[in-house]
Design an enzyme around this catalytic site. Structure first.
Site, short mmCIF file in Angstrom:
data_model
loop_
_atom_site.label_atom_id
_atom_site.label_comp_id
_atom_site.label_asym_id
_atom_site.label_seq_id
_atom_site.Cartn_x
_atom_site.Cartn_y
_atom_site.Cartn_z
N GLU A 103 -7.41 43.62 43.56
CA GLU A 103 -8.12 42.82 44.56
C GLU A 103 -7.19 42.21 45.64
O GLU A 103 -7.48 42.28 46.84
CB GLU A 103 -8.79 41.70 43.76
CG GLU A 103 -9.61 40.73 44.48
CD GLU A 103 -9.70 39.41 43.69
OE1 GLU A 103 -9.15 39.31 42.57
OE2 GLU A 103 -10.31 38.48 44.22
N ASP A 127 -7.66 44.89 34.36
CA ASP A 127 -8.83 44.02 34.23
C ASP A 127 -10.16 44.75 34.46
O ASP A 127 -11.21 44.26 34.06
CB ASP A 127 -8.73 42.86 35.23
CG ASP A 127 -7.45 42.06 35.07
OD1 ASP A 127 -6.85 42.13 33.99
OD2 ASP A 127 -7.05 41.39 36.04
N MET A 169 -5.81 39.76 27.93
CA MET A 169 -5.85 39.49 29.38
C MET A 169 -7.18 39.95 29.97
O MET A 169 -8.06 40.43 29.26
CB MET A 169 -4.71 40.23 30.06
CG MET A 169 -3.39 39.52 29.95
SD MET A 169 -2.16 40.37 30.95
CE MET A 169 -0.87 39.13 30.99
N GLY A 170 -7.30 39.84 31.28
CA GLY A 170 -8.51 40.28 31.95
C GLY A 170 -8.92 39.36 33.09
O GLY A 170 -9.92 39.57 33.75
N ARG A 171 -8.14 38.32 33.27
CA ARG A 171 -8.40 37.30 34.30
C ARG A 171 -9.83 36.77 34.20
O ARG A 171 -10.22 36.35 33.13
CB ARG A 171 -8.12 37.87 35.69
CG ARG A 171 -7.39 36.83 36.56
CD ARG A 171 -7.41 37.23 37.97
NE ARG A 171 -6.25 37.99 38.38
CZ ARG A 171 -5.07 37.48 38.71
NH1 ARG A 171 -4.88 36.19 38.64
NH2 ARG A 171 -4.10 38.25 39.12
N GLU A 222 -8.63 35.76 28.10
CA GLU A 222 -7.78 34.65 28.60
C GLU A 222 -8.53 33.75 29.59
O GLU A 222 -8.18 32.58 29.75
CB GLU A 222 -6.52 35.21 29.27
CG GLU A 222 -6.83 36.06 30.51
CD GLU A 222 -5.61 36.51 31.29
OE1 GLU A 222 -4.48 36.17 30.90
OE2 GLU A 222 -5.81 37.21 32.30
N VAL A 273 1.73 42.55 26.67
CA VAL A 273 1.82 43.76 25.83
C VAL A 273 0.78 44.77 26.30
O VAL A 273 1.01 45.99 26.29
CB VAL A 273 1.58 43.40 24.34
CG1 VAL A 273 1.40 44.63 23.49
CG2 VAL A 273 2.71 42.55 23.81
N ARG A 275 -0.10 45.49 29.18
CA ARG A 275 0.27 46.17 30.42
C ARG A 275 1.45 47.11 30.24
O ARG A 275 1.85 47.80 31.18
CB ARG A 275 0.62 45.13 31.50
CG ARG A 275 -0.55 44.34 31.97
CD ARG A 275 -0.47 43.88 33.40
NE ARG A 275 0.81 43.52 33.91
CZ ARG A 275 1.08 42.35 34.52
NH1 ARG A 275 0.13 41.44 34.65
NH2 ARG A 275 2.27 42.12 35.03
O1 F6P Z 1 -4.48 41.32 36.85
C1 F6P Z 1 -3.75 41.80 35.78
C2 F6P Z 1 -3.25 40.67 34.92
O2 F6P Z 1 -2.54 41.25 33.84
C3 F6P Z 1 -4.31 39.70 34.44
O3 F6P Z 1 -5.03 40.20 33.34
C4 F6P Z 1 -3.47 38.49 34.11
O4 F6P Z 1 -4.20 37.29 34.19
C5 F6P Z 1 -2.42 38.52 35.17
O5 F6P Z 1 -2.34 39.86 35.63
C6 F6P Z 1 -1.06 38.08 34.70
O6 F6P Z 1 -0.19 38.08 35.78
P1 F6P Z 1 1.36 37.90 35.70
O7 F6P Z 1 1.95 39.22 35.30
O8 F6P Z 1 1.76 37.51 37.08
O9 F6P Z 1 1.64 36.86 34.68
#
Ligand code: F6P
Length: 342
Positions: A103, A127, A169-171, A222, A273, A275
């Protein structure tokens, strides 16, 4: 043509597969000259570039992360950032820029496009919250990693009669929580789209244990938030795009479950983890299709478009449309999961 490529925002498995596909067809079929900008928009603002060739991108298909590096730099955050980015593109004679991101990265692409940059977008994010595409690559890998973790937590939960709380995760979208929770047989799934009442969560767990279960698995996104007045949460720092740093809600949920039910309860926060590591076959294929479609769009000067997956086909959509609203979990899918709660 001279085509630039960048990867922005949080990394995810599959980015290298896109880069490889862009370069393979860009250089190999069209004879274009390819360059990579380092660390997302920061590389465009600072003119940090590397040559991308078929030889330099060999072997990267299964590699997680991004060979270009990534950042959450927003050129529009500083007074001259956007102008410097436009100057770089002109000075370096970039005929087309392929921006691979979520985004935020694509939002910048849309704005720079409106100011004259020739940009093509490629959607990425674990996400899976971009509305113009059915799926983003990275999501399948993240769900698989989370599912594997839930499977592992199941066996140790059973051995110790424990409640296991696992945060993913997933915002602000609950896709990863819902899919991994469904695949992993979670007993409760908390997603941002539906504020939760901790008293109800505890009641469900107690009910389940009264019926004979000796353990429970609770998957928490999260971004999950308590219903107003039911539980307090601390908020984190914000990034260049004004997004608050999430993570840690599961600690509070765990403490509440322990206090209210008396069950032995443990927390696992999977965080980054999800990612890391190699992309699944599904993500490699999707990323490769996106990469080929992006270089085709650049070759045809279809600027201002983003490649997307719709009904199984790769299509082009206007970038601004793609970033207009987030794709959130639909209640029908959540209803499927609730049949297994408590
Ligand atoms: O948008 C991908 C994401 O992994 C979200 O799920 C998470 O909230 C955010 O990025 C974490 O970001 P950063 O790597 O900056 O901590």
């Amino acid at each position: 043509m001279r085509v630039g490529v960048l990867t922005g925002g949080g990394d995810c498995p599959g980015l290298n597969a896109v880069i490889r596909a862009v370069v393979r067809k860009g250089e190999g079929v069209y004879g274009h000259n390819l360059v990579g900008f380092r660390h997302g928009w920061r590389g465009v603002v600072e003119t940090e570039m590397v040559d991308l060739t078929v030889a330099s991108t060999r072997g990267i298909l299964p590699r997680g992360g991004t060979i270009l590096g990534s950042s959450r730099t927003n050129p529009f955050k500083s007074d001259d950032g956007a102008q410097r980015a436009l100057d770089t593109l002109r000075r370096e004679r970039i005929d087309a820029l392929i921006a691979i991101g979520g985004e935020d990265t694509l939002g910048v692409a849309a704005k720079l496009g409106a100011e004259g940059a020739s940009v093509i977008g490629v959607p990425k994010t674990i996400d899976n919250d971009l509305s113009a595409t059915e799926v983003t690559f990275g999501f399948d890998t993240a769900v698989q990693i989370a599912t594997d973790a839930i499977d592992r937590l199941h066996t140790t939960a059973e051995s110790h009669d424990r409640v296991m709380v696992v945060e993913v995760m997933g915002r602000h979208a609950g896709w990863i929580a819902l899919h991994s929770g469904l695949a992993g047989g979670a007993d409760i799934i908390l997603i941002p789209e539906l504020p939760f009442d901790i008293a109800e969560v505890c009641e469900r767990i107690t009910h389940r244990h009264r019926k004979g279960a000796n353990f429970s698995i609770v998957v928490v996104a999260e971004g999950a938030t308590p219903a107003e007045g039911t539980m307090t949460l601390q908020s984190g720092e914000t990034d260049d795009f004004g997004h608050v740093q999430l993570g840690g809600v599961a600690n509070r949920v765990t403490a509440e479950i322990k206090d209210r039910t008396g069950f032995d309860t443990r927390v696992t926060i999977l965080g980054h983890v999800l990612r890391g590591g190699t992309p699944t076959a599904f993500d490699r294929v999707l990323a490769t299709r996106f990469g080929i479609a992006a270089i085709d769009a650049a070759h045809e000067s279809a600027f201002g478009t983003m490649v997307a997956l719709q009904c199984g086909d790769i299509v082009r959509v206007p970038i601004e449309e793609a970033v207009k609203e987030l794709k959130l979990v639909d209640s029908a899918l959540y209803d499927v999961a609730t049949a297994f709660f408590g």
